[in-house]
Design a protein around this motif. Structure first.
Motif, PDB file in Angstrom:
ATOM      1  N   PHE A  21       1.200   9.393  -5.906  1.00  0.00           N
ATOM      2  CA  PHE A  21       1.762  10.712  -5.630  1.00  0.00           C
ATOM      3  C   PHE A  21       2.636  11.179  -6.788  1.00  0.00           C
ATOM      4  N   CYS A  22       3.484  10.303  -7.309  1.00  0.00           N
ATOM      5  CA  CYS A  22       4.363  10.663  -8.432  1.00  0.00           C
ATOM      6  C   CYS A  22       3.559  11.021  -9.679  1.00  0.00           C
ATOM      7  N   LEU A  23       2.522  10.264  -9.961  1.00  0.00           N
ATOM      8  CA  LEU A  23       1.670  10.571 -11.119  1.00  0.00           C
ATOM      9  C   LEU A  23       0.978  11.921 -10.958  1.00  0.00           C
ATOM     10  N   PRO A  79       0.813  -1.221   0.000  1.00  0.00           N
ATOM     11  CA  PRO A  79       0.000   0.000   0.000  1.00  0.00           C
ATOM     12  C   PRO A  79       0.852   1.279   0.000  1.00  0.00           C
ATOM     13  N   LEU A  80       1.995   1.253   0.681  1.00  0.00           N
ATOM     14  CA  LEU A  80       2.884   2.417   0.663  1.00  0.00           C
ATOM     15  C   LEU A  80       3.426   2.662  -0.744  1.00  0.00           C
ATOM     16  N   PHE A  81       3.764   1.578  -1.445  1.00  0.00           N
ATOM     17  CA  PHE A  81       4.244   1.705  -2.814  1.00  0.00           C
ATOM     18  C   PHE A  81       3.157   2.269  -3.725  1.00  0.00           C
ATOM     19  N   GLN A  82       1.924   1.822  -3.548  1.00  0.00           N
ATOM     20  CA  GLN A  82       0.808   2.350  -4.337  1.00  0.00           C
ATOM     21  C   GLN A  82       0.625   3.845  -4.089  1.00  0.00           C
ATOM     22  N   ILE A  83       0.700   4.258  -2.844  1.00  0.00           N
ATOM     23  CA  ILE A  83       0.563   5.678  -2.511  1.00  0.00           C
ATOM     24  C   ILE A  83       1.684   6.475  -3.155  1.00  0.00           C
ATOM     25  N   LEU A 140       2.026  14.429  -9.149  1.00  0.00           N
ATOM     26  CA  LEU A 140       3.052  15.458  -9.266  1.00  0.00           C
ATOM     27  C   LEU A 140       3.389  15.733 -10.721  1.00  0.00           C
ATOM     28  N   CYS A 141       3.510  14.696 -11.531  1.00  0.00           N
ATOM     29  CA  CYS A 141       3.797  14.866 -12.964  1.00  0.00           C
ATOM     30  C   CYS A 141       2.675  15.629 -13.666  1.00  0.00           C
ATOM     31  N   VAL A 142       1.438  15.277 -13.384  1.00  0.00           N
ATOM     32  CA  VAL A 142       0.300  15.984 -13.987  1.00  0.00           C
ATOM     33  C   VAL A 142       0.311  17.447 -13.585  1.00  0.00           C
ATOM     34  N   PHE A 143       0.575  17.719 -12.327  1.00  0.00           N
ATOM     35  CA  PHE A 143       0.633  19.106 -11.853  1.00  0.00           C
ATOM     36  C   PHE A 143       1.742  19.884 -12.551  1.00  0.00           C
ATOM     37  N   LEU A 144       2.937  19.301 -12.674  1.00  0.00           N
ATOM     38  CA  LEU A 144       4.056  20.009 -13.297  1.00  0.00           C
ATOM     39  C   LEU A 144       3.802  20.279 -14.777  1.00  0.00           C
ATOM     40  N   VAL A 145       3.212  19.337 -15.485  1.00  0.00           N
ATOM     41  CA  VAL A 145       2.889  19.549 -16.905  1.00  0.00           C
ATOM     42  C   VAL A 145       1.836  20.645 -17.049  1.00  0.00           C
ATOM     43  N   ALA A 146       0.807  20.617 -16.222  1.00  0.00           N
ATOM     44  CA  ALA A 146      -0.237  21.644 -16.281  1.00  0.00           C
ATOM     45  C   ALA A 146       0.337  23.015 -15.936  1.00  0.00           C
TER      46      ALA A 146
END
Length: 113
Positions: free
Chosen positions: A22-24, A14-18, A26-32
């Motif tokens: 989180f990384c996905l 579950p920690l790995f899933q979180i 963050l990537c969407v936020f940075l691209v936007a």
């Protein structure tokens, strides 16, 4: 022994899933964020002269893969832009005209008659 592994896996998975979610996000936020700020930059129009053209040769493919044009604007500053092959072939050194660009992106060069 295997029960210990499954207990650890119940915590780590579950920690790995979180972490992945989180990384996905963050990537969407940075691209936007980059898209939003790049669209707010105005188009600049300046008088310029083409002082140099250059090509980048990919030695593994043995063909030209990058095309660049260097402009000198009226205040003496030099600007280099990556261009497409078609744009590269339409532009000639020492041609003077109006350069349109947005940040580091070449838009158009209109040659003076």
């Amino acid at each position: 022994m295997s029960d210990g592994f499954f207990e650890i896996a119940k915590i780590i998975f579950p920690l790995f899933q979180i972490f992945v979610i989180f990384c996905l996000c963050l990537c969407v936020f940075l691209v936007a964020h980059k898209f939003y700020h790049s669209n707010r930059i105005p188009v600049s129009c300046v008088e310029a002269k083409i002082i140099k053209k250059r090509q980048f040769l990919d030695l593994q493919l043995n063909k030209y893969t990058g095309y660049y044009v260097i402009f000198e604007i009226c205040d003496g500053k030099k600007l280099e832009f990556p261009v497409t092959r078609a744009q590269y072939n339409r532009l000639f050194e020492n041609a003077a005209g109006e350069l349109k660009f947005k940040s580091r992106k070449f838009i158009k060069f209109i040659k003076f008659d």
